[in-house]
Motif scaffolding. Structure first.
Motif, PDB file in Angstrom:
ATOM      1  N   UNK A 154       0.856  -1.182   0.000  1.00 25.74           N
ATOM      2  CA  UNK A 154       0.000   0.000   0.000  1.00 25.74           C
ATOM      3  C   UNK A 154       0.889   1.227   0.000  1.00 25.74           C
ATOM      4  N   UNK A 155       0.408   2.319  -0.528  1.00 26.22           N
ATOM      5  CA  UNK A 155       1.249   3.511  -0.623  1.00 26.22           C
ATOM      6  C   UNK A 155       1.577   4.062   0.756  1.00 26.22           C
ATOM      7  N   UNK A 156       2.774   4.617   0.940  1.00 26.77           N
ATOM      8  CA  UNK A 156       3.166   5.108   2.251  1.00 26.77           C
ATOM      9  C   UNK A 156       2.563   6.453   2.612  1.00 26.77           C
ATOM     10  N   UNK A 157       2.074   7.204   1.635  1.00 29.81           N
ATOM     11  CA  UNK A 157       1.575   8.545   1.901  1.00 29.81           C
ATOM     12  C   UNK A 157       0.073   8.617   1.666  1.00 29.81           C
ATOM     13  N   UNK A 158      -0.599   9.282   2.562  1.00 28.85           N
ATOM     14  CA  UNK A 158      -2.013   9.573   2.393  1.00 28.85           C
ATOM     15  C   UNK A 158      -2.150  11.061   2.093  1.00 28.85           C
ATOM     16  N   UNK A 159      -3.334  11.585   2.258  1.00 28.33           N
ATOM     17  CA  UNK A 159      -3.563  12.997   1.988  1.00 28.33           C
ATOM     18  C   UNK A 159      -2.804  13.860   2.982  1.00 28.33           C
ATOM     19  N   UNK A 160      -2.573  15.104   2.639  1.00 28.53           N
ATOM     20  CA  UNK A 160      -1.793  15.981   3.487  1.00 28.53           C
ATOM     21  C   UNK A 160      -2.534  16.392   4.753  1.00 28.53           C
ATOM     22  N   UNK A 161      -3.808  16.196   4.822  1.00 26.99           N
ATOM     23  CA  UNK A 161      -4.525  16.382   6.073  1.00 26.99           C
ATOM     24  C   UNK A 161      -5.582  15.289   6.160  1.00 26.99           C
ATOM     25  N   UNK A 162      -6.133  15.104   7.315  1.00 26.20           N
ATOM     26  CA  UNK A 162      -7.123  14.048   7.515  1.00 26.20           C
ATOM     27  C   UNK A 162      -8.384  14.423   6.749  1.00 26.20           C
ATOM     28  N   UNK A 163      -8.721  13.637   5.750  1.00 26.35           N
ATOM     29  CA  UNK A 163      -9.904  13.899   4.941  1.00 26.35           C
ATOM     30  C   UNK A 163     -11.092  13.170   5.547  1.00 26.35           C
ATOM     31  N   UNK A 164     -12.121  13.918   5.845  1.00 28.85           N
ATOM     32  CA  UNK A 164     -13.292  13.335   6.487  1.00 28.85           C
ATOM     33  C   UNK A 164     -14.428  13.214   5.484  1.00 28.85           C
ATOM     34  N   UNK A 165     -15.161  12.145   5.572  1.00 31.66           N
ATOM     35  CA  UNK A 165     -16.455  12.102   4.917  1.00 31.66           C
ATOM     36  C   UNK A 165     -17.480  12.784   5.815  1.00 31.66           C
ATOM     37  N   UNK A 166     -17.038  13.249   6.956  1.00 32.36           N
ATOM     38  CA  UNK A 166     -17.911  13.996   7.851  1.00 32.36           C
ATOM     39  C   UNK A 166     -17.912  13.410   9.242  1.00 32.36           C
ATOM     40  N   UNK A 167     -18.007  14.301  10.234  1.00 36.64           N
ATOM     41  CA  UNK A 167     -18.034  13.867  11.625  1.00 36.64           C
ATOM     42  C   UNK A 167     -19.400  13.358  12.044  1.00 36.64           C
ATOM     43  N   UNK A 168     -20.417  13.652  11.233  1.00 35.61           N
ATOM     44  CA  UNK A 168     -21.779  13.276  11.596  1.00 35.61           C
ATOM     45  C   UNK A 168     -22.480  14.289  12.476  1.00 35.61           C
ATOM     46  N   UNK A 169     -21.745  15.291  12.953  1.00 37.62           N
ATOM     47  CA  UNK A 169     -22.356  16.332  13.781  1.00 37.62           C
ATOM     48  C   UNK A 169     -23.174  17.283  12.903  1.00 37.62           C
ATOM     49  N   UNK A 170     -24.144  17.977  13.486  1.00 42.34           N
ATOM     50  CA  UNK A 170     -24.925  18.945  12.698  1.00 42.34           C
ATOM     51  C   UNK A 170     -24.015  20.045  12.128  1.00 42.34           C
ATOM     52  N   UNK A 171     -24.283  20.417  10.896  1.00 43.65           N
ATOM     53  CA  UNK A 171     -23.538  21.476  10.218  1.00 43.65           C
ATOM     54  C   UNK A 171     -24.375  22.745  10.270  1.00 43.65           C
ATOM     55  N   UNK A 172     -23.855  23.767  10.899  1.00 47.93           N
ATOM     56  CA  UNK A 172     -24.592  25.003  11.123  1.00 47.93           C
ATOM     57  C   UNK A 172     -25.153  25.601   9.842  1.00 47.93           C
ATOM     58  N   UNK A 173     -24.487  25.344   8.723  1.00 48.05           N
ATOM     59  CA  UNK A 173     -24.812  26.010   7.461  1.00 48.05           C
ATOM     60  C   UNK A 173     -26.256  25.755   7.037  1.00 48.05           C
ATOM     61  N   UNK A 174     -26.770  24.553   7.316  1.00 43.39           N
ATOM     62  CA  UNK A 174     -28.120  24.220   6.884  1.00 43.39           C
ATOM     63  C   UNK A 174     -29.215  24.689   7.820  1.00 43.39           C
ATOM     64  N   UNK A 175     -28.841  25.236   8.973  1.00 49.92           N
ATOM     65  CA  UNK A 175     -29.845  25.594   9.985  1.00 49.92           C
ATOM     66  C   UNK A 175     -29.890  27.073  10.328  1.00 49.92           C
ATOM     67  N   UNK A 176     -28.878  27.831   9.956  1.00 52.07           N
ATOM     68  CA  UNK A 176     -28.841  29.236  10.339  1.00 52.07           C
ATOM     69  C   UNK A 176     -29.922  30.017   9.597  1.00 52.07           C
ATOM     70  N   UNK A 177     -30.490  31.027  10.253  1.00 52.05           N
ATOM     71  CA  UNK A 177     -31.518  31.876   9.631  1.00 52.05           C
ATOM     72  C   UNK A 177     -30.913  32.645   8.458  1.00 52.05           C
ATOM     73  N   UNK A 178     -31.747  32.958   7.481  1.00 49.20           N
ATOM     74  CA  UNK A 178     -31.255  33.562   6.239  1.00 49.20           C
ATOM     75  C   UNK A 178     -32.042  34.826   5.876  1.00 49.20           C
ATOM     76  N   UNK A 179     -31.772  35.960   6.543  1.00 50.47           N
ATOM     77  CA  UNK A 179     -32.446  37.210   6.160  1.00 50.47           C
ATOM     78  C   UNK A 179     -31.787  37.943   4.997  1.00 50.47           C
ATOM     79  N   UNK A 180     -30.728  37.378   4.425  1.00 50.29           N
ATOM     80  CA  UNK A 180     -30.023  38.056   3.348  1.00 50.29           C
ATOM     81  C   UNK A 180     -30.834  38.144   2.067  1.00 50.29           C
TER      82      UNK A 180
END
Length: 681
Positions: A67-93
């Motif tokens: 297997x290759x010795x190097x992975x990505x330069x930072x830990x790549x996540x498919x997601x922590x599973x925690x709620x993402x604020x972006x989809x819930x914040x109010x949008x008066x713009x």
């Protein structure tokens, strides 16, 4: 467009390699017009690429290591599973200078009927979310009084700033059978903590799962590629595995220009020997940046063709060719990892007339690849300044050949025969044309005088150690790589820690009302609690005097909200005044972050310095600006448009006082340290 590079090495690359048509010695340097995707691919396939047969099969190169010795330069996540604020914040713009009072900026695809179960075809639902509101496209977004609304020639829209849209994708698997067309001034954003999957159906036809510039017929497209601005796609998995592997398929058709970027994308494609799938197909445009991409499988990971681009933090796994460089003026690749690719980089287009000017690879690694790079540069290729290549601080692990000529000649050896093991580091390898500048006699307009002269030489070699550019230690990490930090999304910050400049700060975003004191008060409030993140709702905030940006605040905008500088305090070009001052001179220990903000002017502002940055950050990359822009004139609300500030090239005329714009966009003072910027023109 002039090339721009950040950092000492890249500036040196522009100096060392030919970038000026004025230095050509014969040969046609006119640009080559790329063909539509399928036509172009057919021509490329016939260029005589050598057949390296089984010696390049990655399955035979893994050997005992497995297997290759190097992975990505930072830990790549498919997601922590925690709620993402972006989809819930109010949008008066809302668009302050728009033409539709009911226009909606933020759209959730599920509100338009998308299911996201991986079974239901969600193509139309997602397209409806994107197209809603007569937005800018080939057949929409034109003049309100258009008599033939489906006529591209009469009513189509090539660019527009009054109908921005964010299309949000919650977690799920979205099956699509034809391209999702991204209109002008649009962001596609997925849940960063649980990446949505965009899955191409087995019956899929089209240029890509996401298509940023559809072809109409022949070379006609929805948007002029060099003007295809203001787009963003982040937090997605793009999956083409259900499409027959021998079908021409692109996961993403990304033909864009300034103000466009990608982030946090995973592309999964078939990895069988006959696959024809391409990850990111970018055949034209004039763009600047993308980062944090993983591509698995496919015929080509990246098909790269654009005037100039900065690409960082990309991993290419098991691609037949990792990067195919279709053409380029100047491209910078930093932190690229090639794992088990038959060919890492193919730079052979154009044959004896290479179609790329300069390509730079820095801080990158090739693992278990058959050939690192293939080039068509030689002693006779034209134009003289074509086919420049810089390989800076790169490692080649278990890779038999580092650099090969298109005719099969090895230029730089790797570890040896196929299946070999070993690591080779190239600190600085340069290919292209160098110039030695000196003063000499020249004749101009019948006069003999001293002027700049140059001796030119073609080289293809490691640069002598004694003459290599010295990199400032402050720019490097502990491994000698250039420091870099991805655009913050604050995906780990809970919704409760966000404060809206409109809902919580009470600031007007109508583009007319003076918001100066309100904006200052909002910034000061954020400075009192470093756990908070300021959310700048879309709209326009009128600024009529200097705003002091505290040393420790975090701001993130909603699809580039405007801070509009205007008024009598910014009229004296002999005594210019700062509009936004980040820190005071001598301030240290800063952590200020500005993300996705637009600074503009309204009306004449000949005495405005839009921003002065004084702050010394507390450490490397602990403060800075990402996706932040200074844009002067040309858009609704600026009062600097064609109706009052048009130029007349065919006749001499003076400048109108009402069209004087900013004195200076950004002043970084001598005390600023450790900041990072991603700024666009």
């Amino acid at each position: 467009m002039a090339c721009r590079r950040l950092g000492l090495l890249l500036a040196a690359a522009c100096t060392l390699l030919a970038t000026s048509d004025a230095l050509l010695d014969g040969g046609d340097s006119s640009p080559i017009n790329p063909l539509p995707p399928l036509d172009f691919k057919l021509q490329i396939d016939d260029l005589g690429m050598p057949n390296f047969d089984s010696e390049l099969k990655h399955t035979e190169r893994l050997g005992a290591r497995g297997s290759p010795p190097d992975e990505h330069l930072h830990v790549k996540r498919y997601g922590s599973g925690e709620p993402f604020w972006f989809g819930d914040i109010a949008r008066p713009g809302f668009p302050a200078y728009g033409r539709n009072s009911t226009y909606v900026v933020y759209r959730n695809v599920k509100d338009y009927g998308a299911i996201g179960d991986g079974i239901t075809d969600d193509t139309w639902a997602i397209s409806n979310a994107s197209f809603d509101g007569n937005r800018c496209g080939a057949h929409s977004g034109g003049y309100e009084n258009c008599k033939t609304p489906n006529s591209y020639a009469e009513c189509g829209c090539d660019s527009q700033t009054t109908t921005p849209a964010i299309i949000y994708f919650p977690a799920g698997t979205y099956l699509v059978s034809s391209p999702i067309i991204q209109q002008y001034y649009t962001q596609y954003v997925g849940d960063a903590n649980n990446l949505p999957v965009m899955k191409a159906a087995s019956t899929f036809t089209g240029a890509g799962i996401f298509d940023t510039d559809p072809y109409i017929i022949f070379n006609d497209q929805w948007y002029q590629n060099q003007n295809n601005f203001w787009r963003h796609i982040r937090n997605f998995v793009l999956d083409t595995n259900s499409v027959p592997s021998q079908q021409d398929m692109h996961a993403l058709h990304w033909q864009v220009a300034q103000g466009a970027s990608l982030q946090n994308i995973v592309i999964n494609m078939p990895s069988d020997p006959d696959t024809q799938h391409v990850g990111i197909y970018m055949e034209n445009g004039s763009s600047q940046f993308y980062e944090d991409v993983i591509i698995n499988g496919g015929y080509q990971g990246l098909w790269s063709g654009n005037q100039q681009l900065n690409v960082r933090n990309v991993t290419l796994n098991n691609c037949k060719t990792g990067i195919f460089q279709g053409w380029a003026w100047i491209w910078s690749y930093n932190g690229i990892t090639f794992n088990n690719c038959d060919v890492g980089v193919n730079m052979t287009t154009g044959g004896v007339r290479p179609t790329y000017n300069t390509v730079v690879f820095g801080d990158s690694v090739w693992n278990n690849c058959g050939i690192g790079l293939i080039t068509n540069f030689n002693a006779t290729t034209l134009p003289n300044n074509a086919a420049g290549l810089v390989i800076d601080h790169c490692r080649f692990v278990d890779t038999p050949v580092i650099l090969m000529q298109v005719n099969g000649t090895t230029i730089v050896d790797g570890c040896g025969a196929p299946g070999c093991q070993g690591e080779i580091v190239l600190d600085l390898f340069v290919q292209g044309v160098t110039y030695s500048i000196y003063d000499g006699l020249t004749v101009a307009t019948n006069k003999t005088c001293y002027g700049a002269q140059a001796d030119r030489a073609r080289i293809q070699q490691e640069w002598p150690a004694a003459n290599r550019p010295v990199k400032s230690p402050s720019l490097l990490d502990s491994n000698g790589n250039f420091l870099a930090r991805s655009r913050p999304q604050y995906e780990g910050v809970p919704l409760a820690n966000f404060r809206s400049i409109v809902n919580d700060g009470g600031c007007p975003n109508d583009g007319v009302t003076d918001a100066t004191q309100c904006v200052q008060d909002f910034f000061d409030m954020l400075a009192g609690n470093e756990d908070l993140v300021g959310f700048v709702d879309h709209g326009a905030y009128i600024i009529m005097d200097t705003i002091t940006v505290p040393n420790n605040i975090r701001l993130i905008g909603e699809i580039w909200p405007y801070f509009m500088v205007t008024g009598p305090n910014f009229q004296d070009m002999a005594d210019p005044r700062v509009a936004f001052r980040v820190g005071q001179r001598g301030d240290t220990g800063g952590t200020t972050e500005l993300v996705e903000i637009m600074f503009q002017t309204r009306g004449p502002t000949p005495g405005a310095i839009l921003m002065e940055w004084n702050l010394e950050c507390s450490g490397p990359a602990t403060c800075g600006m990402w996706d932040t822009h200074w844009r002067i004139g040309g858009t609704n609300g600026t009062q600097l448009q064609n109706y009052n500030c048009i130029k007349h090239p065919s006749r001499a005329h003076g400048s109108a006082a009402e069209c004087y714009c900013a004195f200076l966009l950004l002043h970084v003072t001598s005390g600023a340290r450790n900041m990072r910027t991603y700024a666009d023109e």
